[in-house]
Design a protein around this motif. Structure first.
Motif, PDB file in Angstrom:
ATOM      1  N   LEU A  70       0.742  -1.250   0.003  1.00  0.00           N
ATOM      2  CA  LEU A  70       0.112   0.006   0.216  1.00  0.00           C
ATOM      3  C   LEU A  70       0.805   1.252  -0.059  1.00  0.00           C
ATOM      4  O   LEU A  70       0.307   2.273  -0.677  1.00  0.00           O
ATOM      5  CB  LEU A  70      -0.990   0.065   1.167  1.00  0.00           C
ATOM      6  CG  LEU A  70      -1.826   1.142   1.334  1.00  0.00           C
ATOM      7  CD1 LEU A  70      -2.752   1.118   0.131  1.00  0.00           C
ATOM      8  CD2 LEU A  70      -2.632   1.149   2.506  1.00  0.00           C
ATOM      9  N   THR A  74       0.425   4.368  -2.705  1.00  0.00           N
ATOM     10  CA  THR A  74      -0.018   5.600  -2.402  1.00  0.00           C
ATOM     11  C   THR A  74       1.417   6.583  -2.775  1.00  0.00           C
ATOM     12  O   THR A  74       0.868   8.001  -3.320  1.00  0.00           O
ATOM     13  CB  THR A  74      -0.198   5.826  -0.776  1.00  0.00           C
ATOM     14  OG1 THR A  74       0.858   5.347  -0.127  1.00  0.00           O
ATOM     15  CG2 THR A  74      -1.430   5.123  -0.355  1.00  0.00           C
ATOM     16  N   ILE A  77       0.995   7.148  -6.429  1.00  0.00           N
ATOM     17  CA  ILE A  77      -0.302   8.195  -6.834  1.00  0.00           C
ATOM     18  C   ILE A  77       0.201   9.540  -6.379  1.00  0.00           C
ATOM     19  O   ILE A  77      -0.308  10.382  -7.198  1.00  0.00           O
ATOM     20  CB  ILE A  77      -1.393   7.736  -6.002  1.00  0.00           C
ATOM     21  CG1 ILE A  77      -1.997   6.201  -6.690  1.00  0.00           C
ATOM     22  CG2 ILE A  77      -2.672   8.465  -6.118  1.00  0.00           C
ATOM     23  CD1 ILE A  77      -3.021   5.630  -5.811  1.00  0.00           C
ATOM     24  N   ALA A  78       0.747   9.560  -5.139  1.00  0.00           N
ATOM     25  CA  ALA A  78       1.189  11.159  -4.662  1.00  0.00           C
ATOM     26  C   ALA A  78       2.096  11.885  -5.709  1.00  0.00           C
ATOM     27  O   ALA A  78       1.714  13.096  -5.954  1.00  0.00           O
ATOM     28  CB  ALA A  78       1.723  11.220  -3.138  1.00  0.00           C
TER      29      ALA A  78
END
Length: 181
Positions: A70, A74, A77-78
């Protein structure tokens, strides 16, 4: 074992060997390469689809289609959406005690971070002065903990002075010090 064409008494492995030899001979006659290694999708063959290269079978090794941690997802994506700078700024506030230490964090706290300037509020003027002397060390700790360039400078302030203003109405002037005319 039998000799001749009696297939009723021929062992199964002999039949399989003869069938394999016959298939190899037919493939060789057709012009296909015959080898003992695996061919096809399980041997790691790839095919070109458009402008990307896609594996047909993932096999035993890691693949982009496998479940991802995860944190890695993330983070990607950030970065893709341009949130990395805001996440780094939030990290400064969230891990303030871990970055500067318990002694400093007990007497000072960050209040705002705008354009690389971190505003720090100290609990007394003595602590504000001490933090101004330690400013370069604090900046180095922040750069090591969060990343270089997130905080470029510090603006350290002490406690605000008490307000002499009482009530909603106010008359300009010196205030309570101007009592003896």
């Amino acid at each position: 074992m039998t000799t001749g064409g009696d297939s009723e008494h021929t062992p199964g492995y002999e039949v399989a060997r003869k069938a394999l030899e016959q298939a190899r001979a037919e493939a060789k006659a057709a012009g296909k390469q015959v080898g003992h290694g695996r061919t096809g999708p399980l041997a790691g063959s790839t095919r070109k689809t458009g402008d990307r290269k896609r594996r047909r079978w993932s096999g035993a090794g890691p693949d982009s289609r496998d479940p991802q941690p995860l944190g890695r997802l993330t983070g990607s994506i950030a970065r893709a959406r341009g949130w990395s700078s805001k996440i780094n700024e939030g990290t400064v506030f969230a891990s303030w005690e871990g970055i500067v230490g318990t002694d400093i964090s007990a007497h000072a706290e960050p209040t705002a971070l705008t354009d690389g300037v971190l505003h720090v509020s100290a609990e007394s003027t003595a602590w504000a002065t001490q933090l101004r002397y330690m400013q370069s060390q604090i900046l180095a700790k922040i750069a090591a903990g969060v990343g270089d360039g997130v905080v470029k400078s510090l603006r350290i302030t002490g406690p605000s002075a008490p307000s002499w203003r009482k009530g909603p109405l106010h008359v300009s002037g010196r205030g309570p010090r101007d009592t003896y005319g």
